[in-house]
Design a protein around this motif. Structure first.
Motif, short mmCIF file in Angstrom:
data_model
loop_
_atom_site.label_atom_id
_atom_site.label_comp_id
_atom_site.label_asym_id
_atom_site.label_seq_id
_atom_site.Cartn_x
_atom_site.Cartn_y
_atom_site.Cartn_z
N GLN A 219 65.13 -26.64 -51.49
CA GLN A 219 65.42 -25.45 -50.77
C GLN A 219 64.68 -25.39 -49.48
O GLN A 219 63.41 -25.76 -49.47
N ILE A 220 65.18 -25.25 -48.40
CA ILE A 220 64.62 -25.24 -47.20
C ILE A 220 63.87 -23.81 -47.00
O ILE A 220 64.36 -22.93 -47.59
N ALA A 221 62.49 -23.96 -46.51
CA ALA A 221 61.82 -22.76 -46.47
C ALA A 221 61.70 -22.13 -44.78
O ALA A 221 61.83 -20.92 -44.40
N ARG A 222 61.66 -23.10 -43.99
CA ARG A 222 61.68 -22.99 -42.52
C ARG A 222 61.70 -24.01 -41.52
O ARG A 222 61.78 -25.25 -42.23
N VAL A 223 61.95 -24.00 -40.45
CA VAL A 223 62.41 -25.20 -39.41
C VAL A 223 61.94 -24.89 -38.21
O VAL A 223 61.58 -23.93 -37.61
N GLU A 224 61.12 -26.10 -37.74
CA GLU A 224 60.49 -26.11 -36.58
C GLU A 224 61.42 -26.90 -35.66
O GLU A 224 62.63 -27.48 -35.95
N GLU A 225 60.96 -27.37 -34.40
CA GLU A 225 62.09 -27.77 -33.36
C GLU A 225 62.41 -29.17 -33.67
O GLU A 225 63.60 -29.44 -33.83
N ARG A 226 61.62 -30.02 -34.44
CA ARG A 226 61.95 -31.41 -34.83
C ARG A 226 61.70 -31.53 -36.19
O ARG A 226 61.71 -32.75 -36.90
N GLY A 227 61.30 -30.36 -36.96
CA GLY A 227 60.81 -30.56 -38.72
C GLY A 227 61.48 -29.64 -39.41
O GLY A 227 61.54 -28.30 -39.18
N ALA A 228 61.99 -30.08 -40.58
CA ALA A 228 62.25 -29.21 -41.66
C ALA A 228 61.17 -28.99 -42.84
O ALA A 228 60.75 -30.21 -43.25
N HIS A 229 60.93 -27.94 -43.20
CA HIS A 229 59.78 -27.75 -44.46
C HIS A 229 60.54 -27.06 -45.43
O HIS A 229 60.99 -26.02 -45.45
N ALA A 231 60.36 -25.69 -49.72
CA ALA A 231 59.82 -24.72 -50.51
C ALA A 231 58.88 -25.65 -51.54
O ALA A 231 57.97 -25.24 -51.84
N ASP A 232 59.38 -26.76 -51.68
CA ASP A 232 58.10 -27.81 -52.53
C ASP A 232 57.20 -28.27 -51.83
O ASP A 232 56.17 -29.05 -52.26
N GLY A 233 57.02 -27.75 -50.64
CA GLY A 233 55.87 -28.51 -49.76
C GLY A 233 56.13 -29.87 -48.90
O GLY A 233 55.53 -30.37 -47.90
N ALA A 234 57.21 -30.35 -49.21
CA ALA A 234 57.93 -31.37 -48.54
C ALA A 234 58.24 -31.22 -47.12
O ALA A 234 58.64 -30.02 -46.59
N SER A 235 57.89 -32.11 -46.23
CA SER A 235 58.62 -31.97 -44.73
C SER A 235 59.30 -33.19 -44.24
O SER A 235 58.90 -34.14 -44.68
N VAL A 236 60.38 -32.95 -43.42
CA VAL A 236 61.13 -34.01 -42.97
C VAL A 236 61.29 -33.65 -41.60
O VAL A 236 61.63 -32.88 -40.97
N ASP A 237 61.09 -35.09 -40.57
CA ASP A 237 61.70 -34.84 -39.34
C ASP A 237 62.93 -35.37 -39.13
O ASP A 237 63.76 -35.82 -39.91
N PHE A 238 63.40 -34.92 -38.16
CA PHE A 238 65.04 -34.89 -37.63
C PHE A 238 65.32 -35.20 -36.19
O PHE A 238 64.44 -34.65 -35.40
N ASP A 239 66.38 -35.81 -35.76
CA ASP A 239 66.75 -35.87 -34.61
C ASP A 239 67.99 -34.72 -34.24
O ASP A 239 68.27 -34.36 -33.32
N LEU A 240 68.53 -34.33 -35.20
CA LEU A 240 69.77 -33.67 -35.55
C LEU A 240 69.96 -32.97 -36.38
O LEU A 240 69.93 -33.69 -37.81
N LEU A 241 69.81 -31.54 -36.73
CA LEU A 241 69.89 -30.85 -37.89
C LEU A 241 71.33 -30.19 -38.08
O LEU A 241 71.68 -29.35 -37.04
N VAL A 242 71.90 -30.39 -38.95
CA VAL A 242 73.25 -29.96 -39.46
C VAL A 242 73.08 -29.05 -40.79
O VAL A 242 72.71 -29.53 -41.79
N TYR A 243 73.41 -27.67 -40.42
CA TYR A 243 73.25 -26.92 -41.79
C TYR A 243 74.60 -26.13 -42.04
O TYR A 243 75.38 -25.52 -41.24
N VAL A 244 74.29 -25.58 -43.44
CA VAL A 244 75.30 -24.71 -43.88
C VAL A 244 74.52 -23.45 -44.00
O VAL A 244 73.63 -23.37 -44.92
#
Length: 382
Positions: A219-229, A231-244
């Motif tokens: 479950q996504i909790a918040r998004v920054e310019e190049r990072g998705a954070h 709910a379980d504390g994990a974070s992932v960087d991205f170059d392009l974010l595609v969301y529903v």
């Protein structure tokens, strides 16, 4: 003998199908009035093809005003308030009434429910969003594409999985796929879970077979310019974010008495009648619980079938006959996998103790069938 006015709120698949069926079955003494805030109907099932560049926006859009040639009155405006007791609606300050009343207002997208999501990402779930995403994908030369569902409940259960596979196919056609990582993070436990474990496992195998990394229950909790954070504390960087995006009930129904504590409209699952006489609701605005504990998926195929039932029953009642049609919970959907192929799932979602759904393996035949359905909808209903 004076006629009746049937008022339809919403010009999506459900509203347009209901209007067509009613106009065809009732003589011209009776008015059929359809209200929508948009000037055009767009086929959401084809947004993924806009994303890949296989369709242009104008190819899957039709002016709602074309319905007037069939004798359907079209009112453009924002539905501000609904009074089901009086069977009235306020549209841009104007009071409209109908008897019966059909509520087909759909679900609203709520990307603002996740901080930073809309600012940092792109979605294929709107026509404008799909067009912008196409441009971003055309510019992609490498990096990481993150596809995610922002909440467990969203429109069209197959869509995020189709999107990931179609992005994979597009990048392969462009020759850049080896330089792009695709990761799919979903809030739900598995693909299309309402269809059962076998279908879920099959769709997951399709996705992972294309070297798309899949992370369920993320479950996504918040998004920054190049990072998705998450709910379980994990974070992932991205170059392009595609969301529903998440969804929420239409604001116009707040305080109407039509909705329950979830904000959605509860209906008789066979007739789509609400607790108010001669008031019906269909499509994404409804919440229909299934025996397994999950709700009926929000998808155009169900809105279409429900609209057929509601329109035919209303027409029978107007003509002095007893209603006889029932929505039986059957539905089907295509699962686009890329390379001109699609799978096809169909079954009985009202079956107990759980839906009985079969998924046919991908082939060019199912993709061609979806193309034919697209043409049929756009030409038959508008």
């Amino acid at each position: 003998m004076s006629g009746q006015t049937i008022l339809i709120l919403g010009g999506g698949v459900g509203g347009v199908v209901a209007a067509n069926r009613l106009r065809k079955r009732l003589d011209r003494r009776h008015r059929v009035v359809l209200v929508d805030r948009e000037p055009s109907f767009t086929l959401a099932a084809s947004y993924l093809w806009v994303m890949t560049g296989d369709r242009r926006p104008e190819q899957i859009s039709r002016p709602l005003a074309r319905l007037e040639r069939k004798g359907i009155e079209v009112v453009r405006g924002e539905v501000e308030r609904v009074d089901p007791e009086r069977r009235e609606a306020v549209v841009d300050g104007r009071l409209l009434s109908g008897d019966p009343l059909i509520v087909a207002l759909g679900a609203e997208f709520a990307p603002d429910a996740v901080p930073g999501l809309a600012a940092a990402g792109l979605t294929f779930c709107t026509l404008a969003g799909a067009a912008r995403l196409r441009e971003a994908l055309e510019a992609t030369r490498g990096g990481r594409i993150l596809v995610l569902t922002a909440a467990p409940a969203y429109k069209c259960p197959a869509a995020p999985y189709e999107a990931a596979m179609l992005i994979d196919d597009l990048l392969r056609r462009r020759g850049v796929r080896p330089r792009v990582e695709i990761a799919l993070h979903t809030a739900e436990a598995g693909p299309m879970g309402v269809a059962g474990p076998e279908v879920s496992a099959a769709v997951r195998a399709m996705v992972e077979g294309k070297r798309i990394t899949y992370y369920p229950e993320h479950q996504i909790a918040r998004v920054e310019e190049r990072g998705a954070h998450f709910a379980d504390g994990a974070s992932v960087d991205f170059d392009l974010l595609v969301y529903v995006p998440p969804i929420r009930p239409p604001k116009a129904l707040t305080g109407s008495g039509l909705v329950d504590d979830t904000g959605w409209v509860r209906v008789n699952r066979s007739t789509l009648e609400t607790r108010f006489p001669r008031v019906y609701a269909l499509g994404d605005v409804t919440l229909i619980p299934l025996a397994m504990g999950k709700p009926l998926p929000r998808a155009g195929v169900f809105a279409h079938a429900q609209a057929e039932v509601v329109a035919r029953n209303i027409a029978r009642v107007v003509r002095g006959r007893a209603p006889s049609e029932r929505f039986d919970g059957h539905g089907a959907c295509f699962v686009e996998t890329g390379a001109g192929q699609a799978g096809f799932g169909s079954g009985d979602f009202y079956a107990e103790p759980h839906p009985v759904v079969r998924l046919r393996r991908p082939s060019w035949l199912w993709h061609a069938s979806k193309v034919l359905l697209e043409r049929q909808v756009l030409w038959q209903w508008l």
